[in-house]
Motif scaffolding. Structure first.
Motif, PDB file in Angstrom:
ATOM      1  N   ARG A 198      -4.122   0.892   4.575  1.00 38.37           N
ATOM      2  CA  ARG A 198      -3.316   0.145   5.527  1.00 38.37           C
ATOM      3  C   ARG A 198      -2.200   0.987   6.117  1.00 38.37           C
ATOM      4  NH1 ARG A 198      -1.991  -3.584   2.271  1.00 38.37           N
ATOM      5  NH2 ARG A 198      -3.782  -4.908   2.690  1.00 38.37           N
ATOM      6  N   ASN A 199      -1.614   1.835   5.348  1.00 40.93           N
ATOM      7  CA  ASN A 199      -0.478   2.651   5.779  1.00 40.93           C
ATOM      8  C   ASN A 199      -0.817   3.432   7.043  1.00 40.93           C
ATOM      9  OD1 ASN A 199       1.584   4.680   5.935  1.00 40.93           O
ATOM     10  ND2 ASN A 199       2.004   4.359   3.775  1.00 40.93           N
ATOM     11  N   THR A 200       0.094   3.447   8.013  1.00 38.34           N
ATOM     12  CA  THR A 200      -0.175   4.127   9.283  1.00 38.34           C
ATOM     13  C   THR A 200       0.236   5.599   9.278  1.00 38.34           C
ATOM     14  OG1 THR A 200       1.971   3.415  10.141  1.00 38.34           O
ATOM     15  CG2 THR A 200       0.073   2.005  10.620  1.00 38.34           C
ATOM     16  N   SER A 201       0.945   6.029   8.243  1.00 36.33           N
ATOM     17  CA  SER A 201       1.424   7.416   8.200  1.00 36.33           C
ATOM     18  C   SER A 201       0.409   8.316   7.513  1.00 36.33           C
ATOM     19  CB  SER A 201       2.748   7.491   7.453  1.00 36.33           C
ATOM     20  OG  SER A 201       3.100   8.829   7.201  1.00 36.33           O
ATOM     21  N   PRO A 202       0.219   9.538   8.020  1.00 42.82           N
ATOM     22  CA  PRO A 202      -0.682  10.481   7.353  1.00 42.82           C
ATOM     23  C   PRO A 202      -0.078  11.117   6.097  1.00 42.82           C
ATOM     24  CG  PRO A 202       0.279  11.501   9.279  1.00 42.82           C
ATOM     25  CD  PRO A 202       0.726  10.071   9.295  1.00 42.82           C
ATOM     26  N   VAL A 203       1.191  10.832   5.847  1.00 50.86           N
ATOM     27  CA  VAL A 203       1.813  11.375   4.635  1.00 50.86           C
ATOM     28  C   VAL A 203       1.095  10.810   3.415  1.00 50.86           C
ATOM     29  CG1 VAL A 203       3.937  11.476   3.290  1.00 50.86           C
ATOM     30  CG2 VAL A 203       4.035  11.637   5.785  1.00 50.86           C
ATOM     31  N   LEU A 204       0.811  11.658   2.461  1.00 48.68           N
ATOM     32  CA  LEU A 204       0.111  11.269   1.229  1.00 48.68           C
ATOM     33  C   LEU A 204      -1.288  10.738   1.503  1.00 48.68           C
ATOM     34  CD1 LEU A 204       2.992   9.573  -0.802  1.00 48.68           C
ATOM     35  CD2 LEU A 204       2.131  11.903  -0.975  1.00 48.68           C
ATOM     36  N   ILE A 205      -1.891  11.177   2.572  1.00 49.06           N
ATOM     37  CA  ILE A 205      -3.226  10.693   2.915  1.00 49.06           C
ATOM     38  C   ILE A 205      -4.246  11.084   1.861  1.00 49.06           C
ATOM     39  CG2 ILE A 205      -3.996  12.712   4.235  1.00 49.06           C
ATOM     40  CD1 ILE A 205      -5.127  10.725   6.282  1.00 49.06           C
ATOM     41  N   ALA A 206      -3.970  12.111   1.090  1.00 46.97           N
ATOM     42  CA  ALA A 206      -4.903  12.557   0.062  1.00 46.97           C
ATOM     43  C   ALA A 206      -4.697  11.841  -1.272  1.00 46.97           C
ATOM     44  CB  ALA A 206      -4.763  14.062  -0.145  1.00 46.97           C
ATOM     45  N   SER A 207      -3.728  10.988  -1.356  1.00 51.63           N
ATOM     46  CA  SER A 207      -3.432  10.287  -2.599  1.00 51.63           C
ATOM     47  C   SER A 207      -4.231   8.998  -2.706  1.00 51.63           C
ATOM     48  CB  SER A 207      -1.945   9.956  -2.678  1.00 51.63           C
ATOM     49  OG  SER A 207      -1.695   9.108  -3.788  1.00 51.63           O
ATOM     50  N   PRO A 208      -5.058   8.860  -3.750  1.00 53.74           N
ATOM     51  CA  PRO A 208      -5.831   7.623  -3.918  1.00 53.74           C
ATOM     52  C   PRO A 208      -4.931   6.391  -4.016  1.00 53.74           C
ATOM     53  CG  PRO A 208      -6.642   9.322  -5.408  1.00 53.74           C
ATOM     54  CD  PRO A 208      -5.379   9.844  -4.813  1.00 53.74           C
ATOM     55  N   ALA A 209      -3.725   6.569  -4.510  1.00 55.31           N
ATOM     56  CA  ALA A 209      -2.830   5.426  -4.706  1.00 55.31           C
ATOM     57  C   ALA A 209      -2.414   4.784  -3.395  1.00 55.31           C
ATOM     58  CB  ALA A 209      -1.589   5.874  -5.476  1.00 55.31           C
ATOM     59  N   THR A 210      -2.569   5.493  -2.277  1.00 60.11           N
ATOM     60  CA  THR A 210      -2.152   4.931  -0.993  1.00 60.11           C
ATOM     61  C   THR A 210      -3.279   4.180  -0.282  1.00 60.11           C
ATOM     62  OG1 THR A 210      -2.674   6.926   0.303  1.00 60.11           O
ATOM     63  CG2 THR A 210      -0.489   6.810  -0.731  1.00 60.11           C
ATOM     64  N   TYR A 211      -4.432   4.066  -0.924  1.00 61.31           N
ATOM     65  CA  TYR A 211      -5.559   3.335  -0.361  1.00 61.31           C
ATOM     66  C   TYR A 211      -5.648   1.953  -1.006  1.00 61.31           C
ATOM     67  CZ  TYR A 211      -6.921   7.528   2.080  1.00 61.31           C
ATOM     68  OH  TYR A 211      -6.930   8.610   2.928  1.00 61.31           O
TER      69      TYR A 211
END
Length: 126
Positions: free
Chosen positions: A100-113
């Motif tokens: 959901r997050n619109t920022s590419p920051v931490l895009i590689a972190s599974p926790a942000t999905y």
């Protein structure tokens, strides 16, 4: 209810290709990224690639750049991962995930999905 269903895994020899698909339902435009991760038994989930729905911008792990291509088919609510020049070290269970997050920051972190599929196995033999 959000549901992500992967397909297309299988076994292939090194140098071969596979195409993974992730069909999404129930997202209703609330997700902004779709990503692919992979996991080997006993290890953490490794980010592979992501795509930003709004403009199709793509992001890749260095280990797959030039070999893997992530793309979207908005009409079919599907995201695909074309994997070429496969190597034995690409062997893993591959998962698609929605973010959901619109920022590419931490895009590689599974926790942000926010949502995950059930996984599909990819085996590359030498």
């Amino acid at each position: 209810q959000v549901q992500l269903v992967e397909s297309g895994g299988g076994s292939v020899q090194a140098g071969g290709s596979l195409r993974l698909s992730c069909e999404a339902s129930g997202l209703r435009g609330s997700m902004n990224y779709m990503g692919w991760f992979r996991q080997v038994s006993g290890k953490g989930r490794e980010w592979v690639a992501s795509i930003y729905f709004a403009d199709g911008r793509t992001y890749y792990h260095d280990s797959v750049k030039g070999r893997f291509t992530i793309s979207q088919d908005s009409a079919k609510n599907t995201v695909t991962l074309q994997m070429d020049s496969l190597k034995p070290e690409d062997t893993a269970t591959y998962y698609c995930a929605a973010r959901r997050n619109t920022s590419p920051v931490l895009i590689a972190s599974p926790a942000t999905y926010n949502y995950w599929g059930q996984g599909t196995q990819v085996t590359v033999s030498s």
